[in-house]
Design a protein around this motif. Structure first.
Motif, mmCIF file in Angstrom:
data_model
loop_
_atom_site.group_PDB
_atom_site.id
_atom_site.type_symbol
_atom_site.label_atom_id
_atom_site.label_comp_id
_atom_site.label_asym_id
_atom_site.label_seq_id
_atom_site.Cartn_x
_atom_site.Cartn_y
_atom_site.Cartn_z
ATOM 1 N N GLU A 151 0.816 -1.211 0.000
ATOM 2 C CA GLU A 151 0.000 0.000 0.000
ATOM 3 C C GLU A 151 0.854 1.268 0.000
ATOM 4 O OE1 GLU A 151 -3.149 0.540 -0.319
ATOM 5 O OE2 GLU A 151 -3.852 -1.532 -0.320
ATOM 6 N N ALA A 152 1.950 1.249 0.753
ATOM 7 C CA ALA A 152 2.803 2.445 0.835
ATOM 8 C C ALA A 152 3.406 2.782 -0.523
ATOM 9 C CB ALA A 152 3.910 2.220 1.867
ATOM 10 N N GLU A 153 3.832 1.747 -1.265
ATOM 11 C CA GLU A 153 4.410 1.973 -2.585
ATOM 12 C C GLU A 153 3.350 2.456 -3.569
ATOM 13 O OE1 GLU A 153 7.649 1.822 -3.497
ATOM 14 O OE2 GLU A 153 8.011 1.612 -1.341
ATOM 15 N N GLN A 154 2.151 1.870 -3.469
ATOM 16 C CA GLN A 154 1.055 2.321 -4.333
ATOM 17 C C GLN A 154 0.740 3.788 -4.071
ATOM 18 O OE1 GLN A 154 -2.496 -0.122 -4.877
ATOM 19 N NE2 GLN A 154 -1.435 -1.867 -3.971
ATOM 20 N N GLN A 155 0.754 4.169 -2.797
ATOM 21 C CA GLN A 155 0.434 5.548 -2.440
ATOM 22 C C GLN A 155 1.462 6.512 -3.031
ATOM 23 O OE1 GLN A 155 -2.398 6.369 -0.974
ATOM 24 N NE2 GLN A 155 -1.906 8.543 -1.188
ATOM 25 N N LYS A 156 2.737 6.106 -3.065
ATOM 26 C CA LYS A 156 3.771 6.947 -3.659
ATOM 27 C C LYS A 156 3.529 7.135 -5.151
ATOM 28 C CE LYS A 156 7.576 5.920 -0.468
ATOM 29 N NZ LYS A 156 8.918 5.287 -0.337
ATOM 30 N N GLN A 157 3.193 6.029 -5.841
ATOM 31 C CA GLN A 157 2.886 6.122 -7.268
ATOM 32 C C GLN A 157 1.677 7.024 -7.503
ATOM 33 O OE1 GLN A 157 2.388 2.115 -8.792
ATOM 34 N NE2 GLN A 157 4.548 1.982 -9.343
ATOM 35 N N LEU A 158 0.670 6.874 -6.625
ATOM 36 C CA LEU A 158 -0.549 7.667 -6.762
ATOM 37 C C LEU A 158 -0.254 9.158 -6.617
ATOM 38 C CD1 LEU A 158 -3.665 7.693 -7.011
ATOM 39 C CD2 LEU A 158 -3.764 7.490 -4.524
ATOM 40 N N GLN A 217 5.207 -9.488 -4.050
ATOM 41 C CA GLN A 217 6.318 -9.164 -4.933
ATOM 42 C C GLN A 217 7.587 -9.936 -4.587
ATOM 43 O OE1 GLN A 217 6.341 -6.847 -7.691
ATOM 44 N NE2 GLN A 217 4.156 -7.201 -7.428
ATOM 45 N N GLU A 218 7.743 -10.297 -3.325
ATOM 46 C CA GLU A 218 8.973 -10.993 -2.920
ATOM 47 C C GLU A 218 8.867 -12.500 -3.145
ATOM 48 O OE1 GLU A 218 9.834 -9.910 1.082
ATOM 49 O OE2 GLU A 218 10.131 -7.779 0.607
ATOM 50 N N SER A 219 7.779 -13.114 -2.683
ATOM 51 C CA SER A 219 7.652 -14.573 -2.784
ATOM 52 C C SER A 219 7.055 -15.030 -4.104
ATOM 53 C CB SER A 219 6.780 -15.102 -1.636
ATOM 54 O OG SER A 219 5.435 -14.645 -1.787
ATOM 55 N N GLY A 220 6.320 -14.123 -4.789
ATOM 56 C CA GLY A 220 5.648 -14.507 -6.027
ATOM 57 C C GLY A 220 4.358 -15.267 -5.801
#
Length: 748
Positions: A453-460, A671-674
């Motif tokens: 969620e944190a990474e998505q928020q940065k992209q947003l 994203q890490e384990s797939g």
């Protein structure tokens, strides 16, 4: 690589330096993997969408309410034991762009669920093959009939299909057929419905995608039993058939289509040469053939021999009768002349869709290429004919459509089928309505839903300013600065754009009101993709008390299509709100619908009047009223208000008596384990536990639900309303169950 001459090499270099495409001959010279026959079109590419977006569950429809009379609804609480809901698989009605839906099914976590059901055994599609196809739908409002035009999103999809003529149609269907092929089980088959406009092109595309050795049939569906009724066209034969192309995924496909049923009235049976014996049984005869005398004697003892007047022996086949019709089972051919066209369907099937196909057509296809319990699909489902027939025949199904009104029509139709099967004591399945929801918006914005969620928020945050500019352009508002909550201005009103990935909340509206008070702003428009439940109408009344006029608008999905924005085709609808009254009696709860208000305006009456020709009519939505404007033969303009009462706006409403008990869970890839992992969206699934809706046959609408038994304690009840145009609104009320209530609710 094949050996090239020095001249050919130099010529290739000149083409590359000039930045122009190589002639086709070099494609075959340079690449050994060439085909003897290949369909080529402008912009052809082998790239296929591989986007995976999470599916959001909008609604789940399990047990349909029983059809009872009104007195029974008020006094009987015992569940109807007839019919039973099957477990394990929940059928799926998906709203969204089928390109993204197919890619997400093929590459996403639902693929495993499909494989666990034995895979997808049958696909039927009826894509928009007519360059002049009319996607409008006939609606009824009160006692009046109107025509609903396709929305902007559907018009955009149509332009994508036919915008460049045949090239864009082939590109559209090619990519989707590749995705469907990869979803299809090894023993599965696909039927593609088309007509003279595109059948030749579609056949070549199917050959390329599935392989010409997997072509099975070119079925000709002739309307009716002859060319009767076919429209005469000067200089050519009348066109009176459609084409259905049938392919398998690979050898070993399943096929049950050896025999088809034909029904004849008694008069038609006589014309066909059938006879009646002394017992009144209908029969037909066939030549003796190579039957031995011993076999003939045995057949005669069984009453299976018919002797003609001249003494010839013929074999007798008794035909069953159903009512006043004789039924015959004959080998199936590829010319289907016994299924009438849509103009002659039974009235009970008609939904108002111009492109709707008769159930008899789908029944033959589904019976021929699937067995009970198999999974079938339709990715251009329209009004839901494939799903309706599949449900009645005991198949599981996945269907999809881009049009929101199509999904709403299919929902009502499938609830009707559930009720029908339940009344007959037959099995049926629950179904759920899915969409790609906010994740489709994220896709258009370039946000990866699989990131934390944190990474998505940065992209947003990096893309939000550009999205706000696009929304303001679509709303035809000018950019403005110097405000905390406002981004634009239009017609003397400031404009606040709500968050892209979450609903507009009460806190957001309160912050808007606070800034209005501080800066003396009297009029505001708030634009939002979604709104918090239970926000209306109190928050608007609070704003008015503060001297602020707030209008709440819904941002449509087509705002992300720049073509629609640039052509000013994006329509922002006003947010409606619902008024309900709960009735609690000890541990029983019922809900009464007491009001529905919408202030939507989609056109002006004056503009409609100016554009009308004599004897023409037009429907206008202005200030919460649906108005029919027509000009008579004398040029006199007549206005007719169709929505005489707030109930005329409502086509469907449903109740979830325990909203919040079913969390909405999506599955995304870590994203890490797939691996796929479950994540709660923060929202809840609307469980449709009671519903009332209008049909073509029955225009009535119940305004009070049945009493529903609930466990003691506080609970939230959700009510969903869908208006006549397919727009849905939801509200939530809180009640306490288990406390003796006196007065109006103390009596059943």
């Amino acid at each position: 690589m094949p050996r090239l001459t020095e001249q050919e090499k130099q010529e290739i270099i000149r083409y590359i330096e000039a930045d122009v495409p190589l002639p086709d001959k070099y494609r075959f010279l340079l690449f050994a993997d060439k085909r003897e026959v290949e369909l080529v079109w402008d912009g052809k590419t082998n790239e296929v969408c591989n986007t995976v977006l999470p599916f959001q569950v909008i609604e789940r429809v399990g047990e349909p309410r029983a059809e009872k009379d009104k007195a029974a609804q008020m006094t009987s609480f015992a569940p109807d034991a007839r019919g039973r809901q099957l477990r394990s698989w929940t059928n799926k009605l998906i709203w969204g762009n089928n390109r993204l839906v197919l890619s997400s099914l093929k590459n996403g976590p639902l693929r495993e669920e499909i494989e666990n059901q034995g895979g997808l055994k049958l696909i039927y599609i009826d894509p928009p093959f007519d360059v002049g196809t009319d996607f409008s739908v006939d609606l009824q409002i009160g006692t009046d009939a109107i025509t609903k035009k396709p929305n902007t999103l559907e018009e955009i999809a149509y332009r994508d299909t036919w915008g460049k003529g045949a090239d864009s149609f082939i590109a559209m269907i090619y990519e989707r057929l590749v995705l469907m092929r990869d979803l299809l089980a090894e023993d599965g088959g696909i039927y593609v419905h088309c007509d003279w406009r595109v059948s030749g092109m579609v056949r070549l595309v199917l050959d390329e995608v599935f392989g010409s050795d997997n072509f099975l049939n070119h079925i000709v569906w002739v309307y009716g039993q002859s060319a009767r009724g076919a429209k005469a066209i000067g200089g050519q034969f009348a066109r009176n058939h459609d084409d259905i192309l049938y392919y398998r995924r690979s050898p070993g496909h399943r096929f049950n289509g050896d025999l088809v049923e034909r029904s004849y009235s008694f008069g038609e049976a006589k014309e066909a040469g059938f006879r009646q014996d002394e017992k009144g049984q209908w029969f037909k005869t066939a030549p003796r053939g190579d039957y031995t005398d011993k076999s003939i004697a045995r057949l005669e003892s069984e009453g299976r021999i018919h002797r003609t007047r001249n003494g010839s022996i013929r074999i007798k086949y008794v035909l069953p009768t159903v009512g006043d019709h004789v039924v015959e089972y004959v080998p199936a051919g590829d010319s289907w002349v016994d299924i009438p066209d849509a103009m002659h369907m039974p009235k009970s099937e008609i939904t108002g869709y111009a492109t709707q196909k008769p159930e008899a057509l789908l029944e033959r296809i589904i019976k021929a290429s699937s067995n009970e319990g198999d999974l079938v699909a339709d990715f251009f489902c329209g009004s839901g004919t494939t799903a309706a027939v599949a449900e009645r025949l005991g198949r599981k199904w996945i269907v999809c459509d881009l049009g929101k009104f199509a999904i709403h029509t299919a929902r009502k139709r499938m609830i009707g089928v559930q009720r029908e099967l339940r009344a007959e004591g037959k099995y049926y399945r629950a179904f759920e309505i899915l969409s790609l929801g906010k994740y489709e918006r994220h896709h258009y914005m370039g946000i990866d839903p699989n990131l934390p969620e944190a990474e998505q928020q940065k992209q947003l945050e990096t893309r939000q300013a550009a999205v706000f500019d696009l929304i303001l352009q679509a709303y035809r508002a000018e950019r403005t600065d110097g405000y905390a909550r406002f981004q634009g201005k239009k017609d003397g009103r400031l404009v606040a754009v709500g968050p892209v990935n979450t609903p507009v909340t009460r806190l957001f509206v309160e912050e808007v009101i606070l800034e209005c008070r501080q800066k003396h702003i009297p009029r505001v428009d708030i634009l939002g993709f979604e709104y918090e439940m239970g926000l209306f109408p109190n928050v608007l009344n609070e704003a008015r008390a503060e001297g602020v006029d707030i209008a709440l608008k819904c941002i449509p999905a087509e705002v992300f299509d720049r073509r629609a924005v640039e052509k000013n085709q994006v329509v922002f609808s006003d947010v409606a709100f619902i008024e309900v009254k709960p009735h609690v009696y000890e541990n029983m709860v019922a809900v009464e619908l007491t009001g529905f208000s919408v202030s939507s305006s989609q056109d002006s009456i004056s503009a409609a009047e100016m554009s009308l020709k004599d004897k023409a009519a037009r429907i206008v939505v202005e200030r919460g009223q649906i108005i029919k404007v027509r000009r008579d033969a004398h040029g006199v303009v007549i206005r007719q208000v169709l929505t005489r009462h707030w109930t005329d706006w409502i086509d469907y409403w449903a109740v979830d008596f325990d909203f919040g008990s079913r969390q909405e869970i999506i599955r995304v890839r870590n994203q890490e384990s797939g691996e796929w992992e479950e994540r709660w969206t923060g929202d809840y699934v609307f469980a449709n536990e009671w519903q009332s809706f209008r049909t073509k046959k029955n225009r009535g609408l119940l305004l009070k639900s049945e009493f529903h038994e609930c466990s003691p304690g506080p609970r939230r009840i959700a009510v969903r309303v869908v208006d006549v145009f397919g727009n849905d609104t939801m509200t939530v009320v809180e009640v306490t169950v288990g406390v003796k209530n006196y007065g109006e609710t103390d009596s059943l």
